[in-house]
Design a protein around this motif. Structure first.
Motif, PDB file in Angstrom:
ATOM      1  N   UNK A 150      40.838  32.164  37.267  1.00 28.12           N
ATOM      2  CA  UNK A 150      40.296  33.205  37.509  1.00 28.12           C
ATOM      3  C   UNK A 150      40.606  34.229  37.946  1.00 28.12           C
ATOM      4  N   UNK A 151      41.582  34.458  38.311  1.00 28.83           N
ATOM      5  CA  UNK A 151      41.894  35.668  39.022  1.00 28.83           C
ATOM      6  C   UNK A 151      42.258  36.598  37.585  1.00 28.83           C
ATOM      7  N   UNK A 152      42.717  36.428  36.509  1.00 34.45           N
ATOM      8  CA  UNK A 152      42.684  36.270  35.326  1.00 34.45           C
ATOM      9  C   UNK A 152      42.016  36.967  34.345  1.00 34.45           C
ATOM     10  N   UNK A 153      40.775  36.044  34.921  1.00 30.68           N
ATOM     11  CA  UNK A 153      39.254  36.964  34.427  1.00 30.68           C
ATOM     12  C   UNK A 153      38.897  37.916  34.585  1.00 30.68           C
ATOM     13  N   UNK A 154      38.939  37.908  36.288  1.00 27.03           N
ATOM     14  CA  UNK A 154      38.745  39.082  37.353  1.00 27.03           C
ATOM     15  C   UNK A 154      39.349  40.346  37.094  1.00 27.03           C
ATOM     16  N   UNK A 155      40.570  40.342  36.845  1.00 28.93           N
ATOM     17  CA  UNK A 155      41.912  41.581  36.970  1.00 28.93           C
ATOM     18  C   UNK A 155      40.921  42.163  36.078  1.00 28.93           C
ATOM     19  N   UNK A 156      40.072  42.359  34.970  1.00 30.30           N
ATOM     20  CA  UNK A 156      39.936  43.476  34.190  1.00 30.30           C
ATOM     21  C   UNK A 156      38.502  44.318  35.368  1.00 30.30           C
ATOM     22  N   UNK A 157      38.058  43.820  36.286  1.00 30.00           N
ATOM     23  CA  UNK A 157      37.345  44.216  36.544  1.00 30.00           C
ATOM     24  C   UNK A 157      37.501  45.046  38.107  1.00 30.00           C
ATOM     25  N   UNK A 158      38.445  44.421  38.255  1.00 29.92           N
ATOM     26  CA  UNK A 158      39.248  44.967  39.604  1.00 29.92           C
ATOM     27  C   UNK A 158      39.577  44.272  40.636  1.00 29.92           C
ATOM     28  N   UNK A 159      39.051  42.673  40.612  1.00 34.16           N
ATOM     29  CA  UNK A 159      39.252  41.757  41.732  1.00 34.16           C
ATOM     30  C   UNK A 159      40.933  41.941  41.505  1.00 34.16           C
ATOM     31  N   UNK A 160      41.543  41.481  42.437  1.00 33.85           N
ATOM     32  CA  UNK A 160      42.621  41.724  43.034  1.00 33.85           C
ATOM     33  C   UNK A 160      42.475  39.731  43.815  1.00 33.85           C
TER      34      UNK A 160
END
Length: 114
Positions: free
Chosen positions: A85-95
């Protein structure tokens, strides 16, 4: 087949913990889910197909050579799912997203809504 079923169940439990299951209590300490109709558990159509393989390594600690196995899937699947989940959201700036990573929590994280 019994071993595969136990590992499959453990993986399912871990995916449910990472994505779906949340125990909520009211201000008075009362559980807010009155039944499984109010509590989200993973169902077969929520899950991917699993490929299961094993390597026979008998235990040297007992005469039967047996070991536990069901917890194997339950232990590794929550961090694996949350890392995905975090890998998928990383490009969106989610930490950070807390478990369970529900659709609402992910939407809030993407849109910066607390």
């Amino acid at each position: 087949m019994l071993l595969a079923g136990q590992v499959h169940g453990g993986v399912t439990q871990g995916i449910g913990q990472a994505l779906l299951e949340h125990t909520a209590y009211g201000a008075d300490g009362q559980l807010l889910a009155g039944s499984y109709m109010d509590y989200c558990l993973p169902r077969a159509d929520d899950l991917p197909d699993f490929v299961f393989d094993h390597r026979d390594t008998p235990s040297t600690r007992n005469l039967l050579g047996v070991k536990g196995c069901g917890e194997a899937g339950a232990t590794g699947s929550p961090p694996a799912v949350m890392n995905a989940v975090m890998d998928a959201l990383a490009p969106l700036g989610v930490k950070h997203v807390d478990m369970p990573a529900t659709a609402e929590k992910i939407w809030r994280a993407i849109n910066g809504v607390p």
